[in-house]
Structure formats: C-alpha cells, structure tokens
Design a protein around this motif. Structure first.
Motif, mmCIF file in Angstrom:
data_model
loop_
_atom_site.group_PDB
_atom_site.id
_atom_site.type_symbol
_atom_site.label_atom_id
_atom_site.label_comp_id
_atom_site.label_asym_id
_atom_site.label_seq_id
_atom_site.Cartn_x
_atom_site.Cartn_y
_atom_site.Cartn_z
ATOM 1 N N ARG A 162 -1.894 0.818 -12.324
ATOM 2 C CA ARG A 162 -3.217 0.225 -12.721
ATOM 3 C C ARG A 162 -3.386 -1.216 -13.191
ATOM 4 N NH1 ARG A 162 -3.274 3.032 -17.311
ATOM 5 N NH2 ARG A 162 -2.252 5.101 -16.513
ATOM 6 N N GLU A 163 -2.390 -1.852 -13.937
ATOM 7 C CA GLU A 163 -2.564 -3.161 -14.475
ATOM 8 C C GLU A 163 -2.247 -4.081 -13.284
ATOM 9 O OE1 GLU A 163 0.337 -2.937 -17.521
ATOM 10 O OE2 GLU A 163 -0.836 -2.420 -18.991
ATOM 11 N N ASN A 164 -1.712 -3.652 -12.061
ATOM 12 C CA ASN A 164 -1.432 -4.723 -11.190
ATOM 13 C C ASN A 164 -2.372 -4.486 -10.063
ATOM 14 O OD1 ASN A 164 0.807 -6.491 -11.737
ATOM 15 N ND2 ASN A 164 1.662 -4.388 -12.376
ATOM 16 N N LYS A 165 -3.517 -3.426 -10.335
ATOM 17 C CA LYS A 165 -4.451 -3.096 -9.241
ATOM 18 C C LYS A 165 -3.717 -2.679 -7.880
ATOM 19 C CE LYS A 165 -8.161 -5.430 -11.283
ATOM 20 N NZ LYS A 165 -7.768 -6.062 -12.407
ATOM 21 N N ILE A 166 -2.587 -2.044 -7.685
ATOM 22 C CA ILE A 166 -2.019 -1.752 -6.565
ATOM 23 C C ILE A 166 -2.603 -0.730 -5.668
ATOM 24 C CG2 ILE A 166 0.055 -0.879 -5.508
ATOM 25 C CD1 ILE A 166 1.655 -2.389 -7.864
ATOM 26 N N LYS A 167 -2.905 -0.957 -4.397
ATOM 27 C CA LYS A 167 -3.425 0.182 -3.573
ATOM 28 C C LYS A 167 -2.505 1.362 -3.236
ATOM 29 C CE LYS A 167 -7.263 0.543 -1.451
ATOM 30 N NZ LYS A 167 -8.689 0.380 -2.207
ATOM 31 N N ALA A 168 -3.199 2.622 -3.774
ATOM 32 C CA ALA A 168 -2.445 3.564 -3.443
ATOM 33 C C ALA A 168 -3.329 4.716 -2.890
ATOM 34 C CB ALA A 168 -1.708 4.053 -4.724
ATOM 35 N N PHE A 169 -2.723 5.428 -2.113
ATOM 36 C CA PHE A 169 -3.549 6.910 -1.542
ATOM 37 C C PHE A 169 -2.453 7.856 -1.816
ATOM 38 C CE2 PHE A 169 -5.131 3.243 0.944
ATOM 39 C CZ PHE A 169 -6.277 3.154 0.716
ATOM 40 N N VAL A 193 -7.486 7.729 5.860
ATOM 41 C CA VAL A 193 -6.780 6.849 4.855
ATOM 42 C C VAL A 193 -5.749 5.976 5.189
ATOM 43 C CG1 VAL A 193 -4.550 7.301 3.297
ATOM 44 C CG2 VAL A 193 -6.718 9.039 2.756
ATOM 45 N N VAL A 194 -5.300 6.158 6.766
ATOM 46 C CA VAL A 194 -4.331 5.275 7.445
ATOM 47 C C VAL A 194 -5.425 4.040 7.505
ATOM 48 C CG1 VAL A 194 -2.974 4.659 9.217
ATOM 49 C CG2 VAL A 194 -2.734 6.817 7.925
ATOM 50 N N ASP A 195 -6.767 4.294 8.192
ATOM 51 C CA ASP A 195 -7.469 3.397 8.458
ATOM 52 C C ASP A 195 -7.840 2.455 7.271
ATOM 53 O OD1 ASP A 195 -7.715 3.883 11.103
ATOM 54 O OD2 ASP A 195 -9.856 5.105 10.528
ATOM 55 N N MET A 196 -8.057 3.225 6.172
ATOM 56 C CA MET A 196 -8.271 2.309 4.838
ATOM 57 C C MET A 196 -6.963 1.491 4.474
ATOM 58 S SD MET A 196 -10.836 4.663 2.398
ATOM 59 C CE MET A 196 -9.815 6.103 2.415
ATOM 60 N N ALA A 197 -5.931 2.090 4.381
ATOM 61 C CA ALA A 197 -4.587 1.204 4.398
ATOM 62 C C ALA A 197 -4.544 0.155 5.183
ATOM 63 C CB ALA A 197 -3.472 2.344 4.371
ATOM 64 N N LEU A 198 -4.965 0.031 6.386
ATOM 65 C CA LEU A 198 -4.574 -0.999 7.461
ATOM 66 C C LEU A 198 -5.752 -2.205 7.120
ATOM 67 C CD1 LEU A 198 -3.626 1.060 10.619
ATOM 68 C CD2 LEU A 198 -2.127 -0.386 9.148
ATOM 69 N N GLU A 199 -6.919 -1.500 6.918
ATOM 70 C CA GLU A 199 -8.003 -2.573 6.398
ATOM 71 C C GLU A 199 -7.586 -3.524 5.298
ATOM 72 O OE1 GLU A 199 -11.785 -0.209 6.028
ATOM 73 O OE2 GLU A 199 -11.457 0.285 8.069
ATOM 74 N N TYR A 200 -7.047 -2.735 4.408
ATOM 75 C CA TYR A 200 -6.608 -3.086 3.148
ATOM 76 C C TYR A 200 -5.515 -4.711 3.478
ATOM 77 C CZ TYR A 200 -4.711 -4.214 -1.454
ATOM 78 O OH TYR A 200 -4.285 -4.856 -2.633
ATOM 79 N N VAL A 236 0.894 -1.030 0.007
ATOM 80 C CA VAL A 236 -0.033 0.001 -0.159
ATOM 81 C C VAL A 236 0.801 1.219 0.028
ATOM 82 C CG1 VAL A 236 -1.724 1.116 1.301
ATOM 83 C CG2 VAL A 236 -1.374 -1.036 1.587
ATOM 84 N N TYR A 237 0.563 2.038 -0.792
ATOM 85 C CA TYR A 237 1.108 3.287 -1.019
ATOM 86 C C TYR A 237 0.136 4.662 -0.098
ATOM 87 C CZ TYR A 237 4.352 1.788 -4.665
ATOM 88 O OH TYR A 237 5.161 1.314 -5.413
ATOM 89 N N ILE A 238 1.018 5.424 0.430
ATOM 90 C CA ILE A 238 0.576 6.600 1.158
ATOM 91 C C ILE A 238 1.415 7.988 0.554
ATOM 92 C CG2 ILE A 238 -0.117 7.927 3.155
ATOM 93 C CD1 ILE A 238 -0.646 5.246 4.365
ATOM 94 N N GLY A 239 0.746 8.863 0.261
ATOM 95 C CA GLY A 239 1.500 10.147 0.078
ATOM 96 C C GLY A 239 1.853 10.612 -1.601
ATOM 97 N N LEU A 240 1.686 9.717 -2.362
ATOM 98 C CA LEU A 240 2.073 9.786 -3.640
ATOM 99 C C LEU A 240 1.787 11.030 -4.430
ATOM 100 C CD1 LEU A 240 1.609 6.209 -5.233
ATOM 101 C CD2 LEU A 240 3.395 7.099 -4.141
ATOM 102 N N ARG A 241 2.535 11.670 -5.258
ATOM 103 C CA ARG A 241 2.323 13.029 -5.787
ATOM 104 C C ARG A 241 2.972 13.282 -7.101
ATOM 105 N NH1 ARG A 241 4.419 13.888 -1.080
ATOM 106 N NH2 ARG A 241 6.102 15.415 -0.973
ATOM 107 N N ASP A 242 4.163 12.247 -7.263
ATOM 108 C CA ASP A 242 4.966 12.305 -8.587
ATOM 109 C C ASP A 242 5.355 11.017 -8.927
ATOM 110 O OD1 ASP A 242 6.909 13.313 -10.566
ATOM 111 O OD2 ASP A 242 8.593 13.943 -9.124
ATOM 112 N N VAL A 243 4.516 10.586 -9.812
ATOM 113 C CA VAL A 243 4.407 9.273 -10.429
ATOM 114 C C VAL A 243 4.714 9.287 -11.860
ATOM 115 C CG1 VAL A 243 3.326 7.187 -10.635
ATOM 116 C CG2 VAL A 243 2.973 8.429 -8.585
#
Ligand SMILES: NC(=[NH2+])NCCC[C@H](N)C(=O)O
Ligand SMILES: [Mn+2]
Ligand SMILES: [Mn+2]
Length: 322
Positions: free
Chosen positions: A201-208, A221-228, A185-192
């Motif tokens: 996208r192709e690997n359906k990777i969880k990213a916030f 967001v952290v709750d969702m990441a941990l639930e995932y 799980v990613y958190i904080g992305l803004r320069d991809v």
C-alpha cells in the motif's frame, strides 16, 4: 519485432540452482534436477528451437554454504543465502550480457535475489533500461527482515531487490542491480502477511490478486499488468509454482488453496512471451521430496508438479497450442 533489440533470437542461457536455504523444508534443491530429468531442456532445444548455453551443472554452490550460519537480524541462514545469490548473480549477468534470454531453475524463491539482480545489471549496461518484473506467486515475498514473521529469506527477495530494505549481509547488491518499484507487478496473490500489505500500500505497488482474476478474468488481468509496465521495458518473469492451485502443483513448500488453474498459469507465460520483451524467467519452489505424509502429495502428484513447472517454462519460451 522488438525482441531483436532485447535478446538475440533463440539463444537461451540456463542456470540450475539447487538451493533450499531460504526456507526450512528439505528437497526444494531437487527441483531443477527433476525438471531437467523429465526432459525440459531437450524439449526446449528440439521443439522450440533454442540454442542452449548450459554448463551441465546443477549448482549447489557447496563452498558457499556455511556449516554454522546463525540468524542475523531475523534472517535465517543469511550468509549462505547471500553467497549463493552472489554466485548466481554473476551467472545470470554473464548470460544476459551476451544477449541471451536467461532461464533460472530453482530452488527456493530467495534465488531471485541473484537471478534478477544479475539480469537487471546487464540490461542497464546493454540497453540503458530498467528491468520490469512480473512476480507470479501466491505470496508477495516482500517482507523486510524487520517485518518477516518467519525469518525465511524466500519471503524477502522483493524487498531487497526493490530497495525497500538493505543489509550488510547483502552488501554486494548495488543500485544498478535493483528494480524500480513502479516496474514491479504481481499476479496471483492470496496469502500476504499484514506487514507486506502495508508495504504494498505505502509504495503503491501494482498487484493483481486471485480476487482480481476472478473479477476480470486472466486475459484482462495480464493485459492490465503489461499496460502498467509499458511497451518499452524488458521483462523478467519470476514464477513461483505455488501461484498455481495445489491441484496442479501440490509438491511445494508453502501451498495455498484457491490458486491459478494450469491454463491460467500457462496463459500468463504465453502472453508474456508474445510481448517479445521477455529477457529472463525464474521457475522456483518445485519440491519433489514433499511426499505422502500427513495426507500430503503422493508420487503422482510430485510428477504433476514437475509437469506444471515444465509447462510454464515452455509456454514462456514460445510453446503455443496451435
Ligand atoms: N517463496 C515463497 N514460497 N514464499 C513464502 C513466504 C511465506 C511468508 N510470507 C514468509 O514470509 O515467510
Ligand atoms: Mn509462493
Ligand atoms: Mn515466492
């Protein structure tokens, strides 16, 4: 407490890695020294009550670095990077095998190849479980050597770790060293990079992304990441200081505006600690040599960056506000 089954209480293994070859800017190898000299390990010991297992060495792994290390398949300094990461892998494996929580201080983010693979292998052997990774970063660091626009290996570690690419240069990376794509799980992305967006996208990777944090707030967001990730899985937190806004962490090689506030960064670490399932953390990309040039950071901003890095580590290890 589930943590009793994952790590021995309050036993911390520390590995300091002064490696900068995963990217072109000098000085990120000075990150561990700056954080340690500012008193980080003493605080962890005296205030947070850990027993620290540390060899008192900031490893530059000199013998592993080649004078001549030509680009191979778009990877810059591939052999040095692989050699250093293999050494680091054996060190984090050793600590994690003994049930210690493992803290790796970098260094550029390419060192996550060694730190995460060593912990992953140990957790599989000891607990027969996969390792989840929470990657907190402005960047996804999931370029393959084919998609990387820069050839810098610090932009590729997740691709190698998740088995999205492999190469003879990193031939020592085995199946048990890898992390499952559905526990990342990613958190904080803004320069991809565009190639990375396709991989996510192709690997359906969880990213916030920062957008998700703006929308839902960091708590949700952290709750969702941990639930995932789910409640059973041990967690490796790989924290790139550039996830934080340059206001709090300007002295880093690839700063990106619009990042986490200091409290948002600390909150992520506090919340992961509270799960009781943190088995390892990396803190990377603090570069104390990035000083005032071309309007860059001044020495006060360097110490702010070091302070930010240390605060994130202490929060992940259990420092709390009250
Ligand atoms: N760990 C980092 N700071 N990574 C930055 C990566 C930047 C860019 N995506 C690249 O592949 O080169
Ligand atoms: Mn980054
Ligand atoms: Mn990174």
């Amino acid at each position: 407490m589930p943590s009793q089954f994952l790590t021995t209480d309050n036993e911390l293994g520390v590995v300091a890695v002064a490696f900068s070859g995963g990217q072109p800017k000098a000085g990120v190898d000075g990150g561990p020294k700056a954080m340690i000299e500012s008193g980080l390990l003493d605080e962890i010991k005296s205030e947070l009550g850990y027993t620290i297992h540390y060899d008192n060495t900031i490893h530059s792994y000199e013998t592993e670095i080649l004078a001549e290390d030509p680009t191979v398949d778009n990877m810059k300094r591939p052999q040095s990077c692989s050699n250093v990461n293999y050494k680091l892998h054996t060190q984090t494996y050793e600590h994690a095998s003994q049930g210690r929580l493992v803290l790796t201080l970098g260094g550029d983010h390419s060192i996550a190849i060694g730190s995460i693979s060593g912990v992953s292998k140990a957790i599989r052997e000891r607990l027969n479980k996969p390792l989840a990774v929470i990657w907190v970063d402005a960047h996804a660091d999931i370029n393959t050597f084919q998609t990387s626009p820069s050839g810098n290996i610090h932009g590729m570690p997740v691709a190698f770790l998740a088995g999205l690419c492999s190469h003879d240069v990193f031939g020592w990376l085995k199946e048990e060293d890898r992390i499952p794509v559905d526990k990342l799980v990613y958190i904080g992305l803004r320069d991809v990079d565009s190639g990375e967006k396709k991989i996510l996208r192709e690997n359906k990777i969880k990213a916030f992304s920062m957008h998700d944090i703006d929308r839902h707030g960091i708590g949700r967001v952290v709750d969702m990441a941990l639930e995932y990730i789910g409640e059973e899985t041990p967690i490796h937190l790989s924290f790139d200081v550039d996830a934080c806004d340059p206001a709090h962490a300007p002295s880093t090689g690839t700063p990106v505006r619009g990042g986490l506030t200091l409290r948002e960064g600390d909150f992520i670490c506090e919340a992961v600690h509270q799960t009781g399932r943190l088995v390892a953390m990396d803190l990377v990309e603090v570069n104390p040599s990035i000083l005032a040039q071309d309007g860059g950071p001044d020495s006060w901003q360097v110490s702010e960056t070091v302070r930010t890095g240390c605060s994130l580590v202490r929060c992940a290890l259990g420092e709390s506000l009250l």
